[in-house]
Design a protein around this motif. Structure first.
Motif, PDB file in Angstrom:
ATOM      1  N   GLU A 120      89.079  55.848   6.983  1.00  0.00           N
ATOM      2  CA  GLU A 120      88.099  54.908   7.508  1.00  0.00           C
ATOM      3  C   GLU A 120      87.734  53.854   6.470  1.00  0.00           C
ATOM      4  N   LEU A 121      87.501  52.638   6.931  1.00  0.00           N
ATOM      5  CA  LEU A 121      87.039  51.553   6.068  1.00  0.00           C
ATOM      6  C   LEU A 121      85.550  51.736   5.807  1.00  0.00           C
ATOM      7  N   ILE A 122      85.156  51.861   4.538  1.00  0.00           N
ATOM      8  CA  ILE A 122      83.749  52.077   4.210  1.00  0.00           C
ATOM      9  C   ILE A 122      83.121  50.880   3.503  1.00  0.00           C
ATOM     10  N   GLY A 123      83.936  49.869   3.177  1.00  0.00           N
ATOM     11  CA  GLY A 123      83.388  48.694   2.521  1.00  0.00           C
ATOM     12  C   GLY A 123      84.483  47.764   2.040  1.00  0.00           C
ATOM     13  N   GLU A 124      84.069  46.569   1.658  1.00  0.00           N
ATOM     14  CA  GLU A 124      84.998  45.572   1.136  1.00  0.00           C
ATOM     15  C   GLU A 124      84.424  44.949  -0.131  1.00  0.00           C
ATOM     16  N   GLU A 125      85.288  44.629  -1.070  1.00  0.00           N
ATOM     17  CA  GLU A 125      84.899  43.967  -2.313  1.00  0.00           C
ATOM     18  C   GLU A 125      85.740  42.715  -2.507  1.00  0.00           C
ATOM     19  N   GLN A 126      85.122  41.680  -3.045  1.00  0.00           N
ATOM     20  CA  GLN A 126      85.830  40.445  -3.337  1.00  0.00           C
ATOM     21  C   GLN A 126      86.126  40.375  -4.829  1.00  0.00           C
ATOM     22  N   THR A 127      87.351  40.060  -5.166  1.00  0.00           N
ATOM     23  CA  THR A 127      87.753  39.938  -6.562  1.00  0.00           C
ATOM     24  C   THR A 127      88.732  38.774  -6.695  1.00  0.00           C
ATOM     25  N   VAL A 128      89.053  38.414  -7.919  1.00  0.00           N
ATOM     26  CA  VAL A 128      89.962  37.294  -8.197  1.00  0.00           C
ATOM     27  C   VAL A 128      91.195  37.842  -8.903  1.00  0.00           C
ATOM     28  N   ASN A 129      92.369  37.486  -8.398  1.00  0.00           N
ATOM     29  CA  ASN A 129      93.608  37.958  -9.020  1.00  0.00           C
ATOM     30  C   ASN A 129      94.007  37.075 -10.197  1.00  0.00           C
ATOM     31  N   ASN A 130      95.170  37.352 -10.774  1.00  0.00           N
ATOM     32  CA  ASN A 130      95.631  36.617 -11.960  1.00  0.00           C
ATOM     33  C   ASN A 130      95.876  35.138 -11.691  1.00  0.00           C
ATOM     34  N   ARG A 131      96.096  34.779 -10.442  1.00  0.00           N
ATOM     35  CA  ARG A 131      96.336  33.380 -10.083  1.00  0.00           C
ATOM     36  C   ARG A 131      95.056  32.628  -9.739  1.00  0.00           C
ATOM     37  N   GLY A 132      93.930  33.318  -9.878  1.00  0.00           N
ATOM     38  CA  GLY A 132      92.662  32.680  -9.555  1.00  0.00           C
ATOM     39  C   GLY A 132      92.354  32.656  -8.076  1.00  0.00           C
ATOM     40  N   GLN A 133      93.080  33.436  -7.294  1.00  0.00           N
ATOM     41  CA  GLN A 133      92.865  33.488  -5.851  1.00  0.00           C
ATOM     42  C   GLN A 133      91.877  34.584  -5.481  1.00  0.00           C
ATOM     43  N   LEU A 134      91.058  34.262  -4.496  1.00  0.00           N
ATOM     44  CA  LEU A 134      90.089  35.251  -4.026  1.00  0.00           C
ATOM     45  C   LEU A 134      90.800  36.301  -3.178  1.00  0.00           C
ATOM     46  N   VAL A 135      90.600  37.563  -3.534  1.00  0.00           N
ATOM     47  CA  VAL A 135      91.250  38.670  -2.842  1.00  0.00           C
ATOM     48  C   VAL A 135      90.184  39.630  -2.341  1.00  0.00           C
ATOM     49  N   ILE A 136      90.332  40.056  -1.112  1.00  0.00           N
ATOM     50  CA  ILE A 136      89.414  41.047  -0.535  1.00  0.00           C
ATOM     51  C   ILE A 136      90.061  42.421  -0.623  1.00  0.00           C
ATOM     52  N   VAL A 137      89.387  43.329  -1.305  1.00  0.00           N
ATOM     53  CA  VAL A 137      89.883  44.689  -1.479  1.00  0.00           C
ATOM     54  C   VAL A 137      89.115  45.611  -0.534  1.00  0.00           C
ATOM     55  N   GLU A 138      89.848  46.335   0.282  1.00  0.00           N
ATOM     56  CA  GLU A 138      89.224  47.262   1.221  1.00  0.00           C
ATOM     57  C   GLU A 138      89.053  48.636   0.573  1.00  0.00           C
ATOM     58  N   ASN A 139      87.851  49.171   0.703  1.00  0.00           N
ATOM     59  CA  ASN A 139      87.578  50.527   0.231  1.00  0.00           C
ATOM     60  C   ASN A 139      87.668  51.485   1.420  1.00  0.00           C
ATOM     61  N   ARG A 140      88.613  52.401   1.340  1.00  0.00           N
ATOM     62  CA  ARG A 140      88.817  53.349   2.428  1.00  0.00           C
ATOM     63  C   ARG A 140      88.574  54.775   1.935  1.00  0.00           C
ATOM     64  N   GLU A 141      88.174  55.613   2.862  1.00  0.00           N
ATOM     65  CA  GLU A 141      87.868  57.004   2.547  1.00  0.00           C
ATOM     66  C   GLU A 141      88.478  57.901   3.613  1.00  0.00           C
ATOM     67  N   ARG A 142      89.054  59.013   3.168  1.00  0.00           N
ATOM     68  CA  ARG A 142      89.599  59.984   4.118  1.00  0.00           C
ATOM     69  C   ARG A 142      88.446  60.802   4.692  1.00  0.00           C
ATOM     70  N   ARG A 143      88.461  60.928   6.011  1.00  0.00           N
ATOM     71  CA  ARG A 143      87.392  61.627   6.708  1.00  0.00           C
ATOM     72  C   ARG A 143      87.952  62.772   7.540  1.00  0.00           C
ATOM     73  N   LEU A 144      87.156  63.845   7.600  1.00  0.00           N
ATOM     74  CA  LEU A 144      87.476  64.951   8.491  1.00  0.00           C
ATOM     75  C   LEU A 144      86.761  64.715   9.811  1.00  0.00           C
ATOM     76  N   ASN A 145      87.512  64.771  10.891  1.00  0.00           N
ATOM     77  CA  ASN A 145      86.942  64.687  12.238  1.00  0.00           C
ATOM     78  C   ASN A 145      87.002  66.083  12.846  1.00  0.00           C
ATOM     79  N   ILE A 146      85.849  66.597  13.229  1.00  0.00           N
ATOM     80  CA  ILE A 146      85.782  67.947  13.789  1.00  0.00           C
ATOM     81  C   ILE A 146      85.106  67.883  15.150  1.00  0.00           C
ATOM     82  N   GLU A 147      85.748  68.482  16.126  1.00  0.00           N
ATOM     83  CA  GLU A 147      85.207  68.555  17.480  1.00  0.00           C
ATOM     84  C   GLU A 147      84.864  70.007  17.785  1.00  0.00           C
ATOM     85  N   VAL A 148      83.660  70.218  18.295  1.00  0.00           N
ATOM     86  CA  VAL A 148      83.221  71.560  18.668  1.00  0.00           C
ATOM     87  C   VAL A 148      82.811  71.549  20.130  1.00  0.00           C
TER      88      VAL A 148
END
Length: 234
Positions: free
Chosen positions: A110-138
């Protein structure tokens, strides 16, 4: 199986003031602590400035008192936020001890957030923070099912379909005919909890589980939402 709980028992299970595990959850990680500390510092400066230029010497005691409260925001804020979470569940008038089984489990990313950073070329890059989640149905034999998603932990490897699952369900209907909220899921055979925020006093719940787990005289309302179709693994 669904057994109504008394109001006192419910308030023991979800206390008004944050418990230790709830405080630890709301304490967060180091960046969360730094954010609260920054708020404390800014708040103290504002209080001192307001006290000096607006309140004057006559109200210095009030300024001192407010300065202590705001200066300790980093410490007491987790209690406040956890207590608000508890209050959002305690507002429901009725509750019940529910026992069913694990219907399905699967892992998702799941996507839990996004961060903006600058790469070596000076371009703005959006980095997605993802997390593995357990889905449980009862679910249970009445057709009631509900699904919970929590951060994946190593201990979750012990969770298997068919295992007995227990939790507290909340409703504003006396007969618990319509379920509004559910709490942490307890797997008694593994002595394992599946949850994100720990709503329940786990020691109290385990006592309730031992006391009510073998109750046979239980009625099942015909309609208990939320109802979902059995989920499929992606």
């Amino acid at each position: 199986m669904l057994v109504p709980l008394t109001r006192k028992k419910f308030e023991d299970l979800i206390p008004q003031i944050a418990t230790g595990p709830q405080y630890a959850y709301c304490w967060g990680k180091f960046p969360d602590f730094l954010k609260r500390l920054l708020i404390s510092v800014v708040a103290v400066v504002v209080v001192l400035l307001v006290g000096k230029f607006l309140l004057g010497e006559d109200l210095s005691a009030i300024t001192f008192f407010l300065g202590i409260i705001t200066g300790l925001y980093w410490l007491w804020a987790p209690v406040y936020w956890a207590s608000l979470r508890n209050a959002s569940y305690r507002r429901y008038a009725y509750s019940g001890f529910w026992r069913g089984e694990v219907v399905d489990i699967f892992v998702s990313e799941e996507l839990i957030g996004e961060e903006q950073t600058v790469n070596n070329r000076g371009q703005l890059v959006i980095v997605e923070n993802r997390e593995r989640r357990l889905n449980i149905e009862v679910g249970d034999e009445t057709g009631f099912t509900t699904q919970m998603q929590v951060p994946l932990r190593r201990i979750h490897k012990a969770v298997k379909p068919g295992q007995v699952a227990e939790m507290v369900v909340l409703s504003n209907q006396k007969d618990l005919g319509r379920i509004a909220k559910v709490t942490d899921i307890y797997i008694p055979s593994q002595n394992l909890w599946v949850s994100d925020y720990p709503y329940l006093r786990r020691d109290f719940f385990e006592d309730v589980s031992r006391q009510l787990g073998d109750t046979d005289d239980v009625s099942y309302p015909e309609d208990r939402t939320p109802k979902r179709r059995r989920s499929r693994r992606p």
